[in-house]
Design a protein around this motif. Sequence first.
Motif, PDB file in Angstrom:
ATOM      1  N   ASP A 168       0.840  -1.200   0.000  1.00  0.00           N
ATOM      2  CA  ASP A 168       0.000   0.000   0.000  1.00  0.00           C
ATOM      3  C   ASP A 168       0.877   1.253   0.000  1.00  0.00           C
ATOM      4  O   ASP A 168       0.618   2.209   0.727  1.00  0.00           O
ATOM      5  N   LEU A 207      -6.806  -3.505  -2.805  1.00  0.00           N
ATOM      6  CA  LEU A 207      -5.621  -2.668  -2.779  1.00  0.00           C
ATOM      7  C   LEU A 207      -5.971  -1.343  -3.445  1.00  0.00           C
ATOM      8  O   LEU A 207      -6.831  -1.293  -4.312  1.00  0.00           O
ATOM      9  N   ASP A 208      -5.323  -0.275  -2.994  1.00  0.00           N
ATOM     10  CA  ASP A 208      -5.624   1.048  -3.529  1.00  0.00           C
ATOM     11  C   ASP A 208      -5.405   1.061  -5.050  1.00  0.00           C
ATOM     12  O   ASP A 208      -4.278   0.939  -5.525  1.00  0.00           O
TER      13      ASP A 208
END
Length: 353
Positions: A168, A207-208
């Motif tokens: 991240d 996940l971003d």
Amino acid sequence: WDMFVLAFVERLFRPTYRKDDFVLGKKLGEGAFGVVYRVSLAKNPASKKEGDLVLKKATEYGAVEIWMNERVRRACSSSCADFLYGFLENSSKKGAGYWLLWRYEGEATLSDLMLSKDFPYNVEAMILGEVQDLPKGLGRENRIIQTIMRQLLFALDGLHTTGIVHRDIKPQNIIFSEGSRTFKIIDLGAAADLRVGINYIPKEFLLDPRYAAPEQYIMSTQTPSAPSAPVATALSPVLWQMNLPDRFDIYSTGLIFLQMAFPSLRSDSNLIQFNRQLKRCEYDLVSWRKTVEPRASSELRRGFELLDLDGGIGWELLTSMVRYKARQRTSAKAALAHPYFGREGLLALSFMQ
Ligand code: ADP
Ligand code: MG
């Protein structure tokens, strides 16, 4: 064994804390997996006013985050924010939660700093402790960005050498440590420890997408079924080599490099638009450049100019980080030895040409 004994003794003599020890201050962040506050110790009135600690009240996934922070603390402490203590807090009404405690490193994340009109000059003053009396320009900006990139890659190399992939990496998870005048990584909530196979991502956890590499679901086959029971899958370094999960972080770090060079890509909406363009170019930065450069704004052109300095070594580094295939991306350690970061490297490059 030595490691275990040392860790145990160290843990025994470290101060421990309980719920009532803290006075909550400003809320610093709130995500799906926890709330973060600036706090001070109730019994220490000197620290009461501002709060020299940071407390995260995490959900059940906090157990993994504590594990990661304990490991970083022993193996590569300078890579991340200074972790003090983590414990299970049972007394809250809504059930168990994990509380994590760090030293307060400073007020600015790289995201905050990058959103300032003055970036990267605002960082120069912080890193050097003084404002330089030099004319502003591309060369000076490039040197500041170089320093930030070197610090980021240094911190990342520490994590990767320890066997931890962060997953991240983004400007919001990079804090400027005022004490050491360096950038450090925070938020190990999505990290995976591949040496012992602790790698929990709940199914609903995404996940971003703004910073995630195309292979998004790295090592998901090793994901144990329950967060409270981390499974030791005894991943060998050979497996690490084959899958190169660290290159996921390298891709994200490359996108940060890109955002530093191109002010227009610092906003969320423009970054998302860039990601779409890059996908259309099959994640090939060179062909992305070919499509945008002919009709680029002067601001965009200025970014290319910055990366083209010194024979284009900045652009070379960037394109070695942002690539579709993980195995074609550079590692943190190799990136640190890239000519972009040093005179010797520069010379080497000129010999090669
Ligand atoms: P999450 O993203 O899960 O909410 P983070 O660990 O990223 O939690 O922390 C949230 C925010 O709190 C960070 O973006 C940063 O602004 C601040 N923060 C976290 N740790 C520290 C620290 N050690 N020192 C100063 N600020 C911190
Ligand atoms: Mg965060």
